[in-house]
Design a protein around this motif. Structure first.
Motif, PDB file in Angstrom:
ATOM      1  N   LEU A 299       0.807  -1.216   0.000  1.00 29.59           N
ATOM      2  CA  LEU A 299       0.000   0.000   0.000  1.00 29.59           C
ATOM      3  C   LEU A 299       0.845   1.273   0.000  1.00 29.59           C
ATOM      4  O   LEU A 299       0.330   2.353  -0.274  1.00 29.59           O
ATOM      5  CB  LEU A 299      -0.940   0.005   1.207  1.00 29.59           C
ATOM      6  N   ASP A 300       2.126   1.171   0.323  1.00 27.98           N
ATOM      7  CA  ASP A 300       2.981   2.358   0.359  1.00 27.98           C
ATOM      8  C   ASP A 300       3.584   2.700  -0.994  1.00 27.98           C
ATOM      9  O   ASP A 300       4.179   3.758  -1.151  1.00 27.98           O
ATOM     10  CB  ASP A 300       4.111   2.161   1.373  1.00 27.98           C
ATOM     11  N   LYS A 301       3.432   1.825  -1.965  1.00 30.67           N
ATOM     12  CA  LYS A 301       3.981   2.100  -3.289  1.00 30.67           C
ATOM     13  C   LYS A 301       3.169   3.171  -3.996  1.00 30.67           C
ATOM     14  O   LYS A 301       1.971   3.290  -3.809  1.00 30.67           O
ATOM     15  CB  LYS A 301       4.001   0.828  -4.130  1.00 30.67           C
ATOM     16  N   ARG A 302       3.852   3.928  -4.820  1.00 30.92           N
ATOM     17  CA  ARG A 302       3.186   4.988  -5.577  1.00 30.92           C
ATOM     18  C   ARG A 302       2.716   4.462  -6.930  1.00 30.92           C
ATOM     19  O   ARG A 302       3.347   3.613  -7.531  1.00 30.92           O
ATOM     20  CB  ARG A 302       4.128   6.167  -5.790  1.00 30.92           C
ATOM     21  N   LEU A 303       1.611   5.009  -7.379  1.00 33.78           N
ATOM     22  CA  LEU A 303       1.086   4.678  -8.701  1.00 33.78           C
ATOM     23  C   LEU A 303       1.630   5.664  -9.720  1.00 33.78           C
ATOM     24  O   LEU A 303       2.032   6.779  -9.390  1.00 33.78           O
ATOM     25  CB  LEU A 303      -0.440   4.747  -8.692  1.00 33.78           C
ATOM     26  N   ASP A 304       1.589   5.274 -10.958  1.00 37.86           N
ATOM     27  CA  ASP A 304       1.935   6.164 -12.052  1.00 37.86           C
ATOM     28  C   ASP A 304       0.933   7.330 -12.041  1.00 37.86           C
ATOM     29  O   ASP A 304      -0.267   7.113 -11.852  1.00 37.86           O
ATOM     30  CB  ASP A 304       1.843   5.378 -13.366  1.00 37.86           C
TER      31      ASP A 304
END
Length: 87
Positions: free
Chosen positions: A59-64
Motif C-alpha cells: 500500500l505504500d507504493k506509488r502509482l503512475d
C-alpha cells in the motif's frame, strides 16, 4: 498517489453509498442520527486507513500519475453507477 490513498478514496465512496442507500431511507425522519451514523462510518474508515497505511509495503507504493488519474476518474464514474443499479 499512493495505493493507500486510493484505498481511502474508495472507502469514502463506499461510505457515501451506504449512507444514501441504507441509512438515509431508514432514518429519513431523524436527520441528526443519520448524519451521526455517516460520521461514524467515515471516522471508522479513516482510522482503518491510517492504521494499515504503514503496515503493508504493497500500500505504500506509488502509482503512475496518469494511471492514478484514470483510476480516480473511473471510481468516480463506476461506483455511483453501481450503487444506483443495485437499488
Amino acid at each position: 498517489m499512493r495505493r493507500s490513498t486510493l484505498l481511502g478514496f474508495l472507502m469514502v465512496l463506499i461510505a457515501f453509498g451506504v449512507y444514501f442507500r441504507v441509512i438515509d431511507p431508514m432514518l429519513e425522519s431523524n436527520r441528526w442520527l443519520a448524519f451521526l451514523l455517516f460520521m461514524l462510518i467515515s471516522v471508522a474508515g479513516s482510522s482503518l486507513n491510517k492504521a494499515i497505511e504503514g503496515r503493508f509495503e504493497f500500500l505504500d507504493k506509488r502509482l503512475d500519475p496518469q494511471m492514478s488519474v484514470w483510476l480516480a476518474a473511473g471510481l468516480l464514474i463506476f461506483l455511483p453507477l453501481l450503487i444506483v443499479s443495485l437499488g
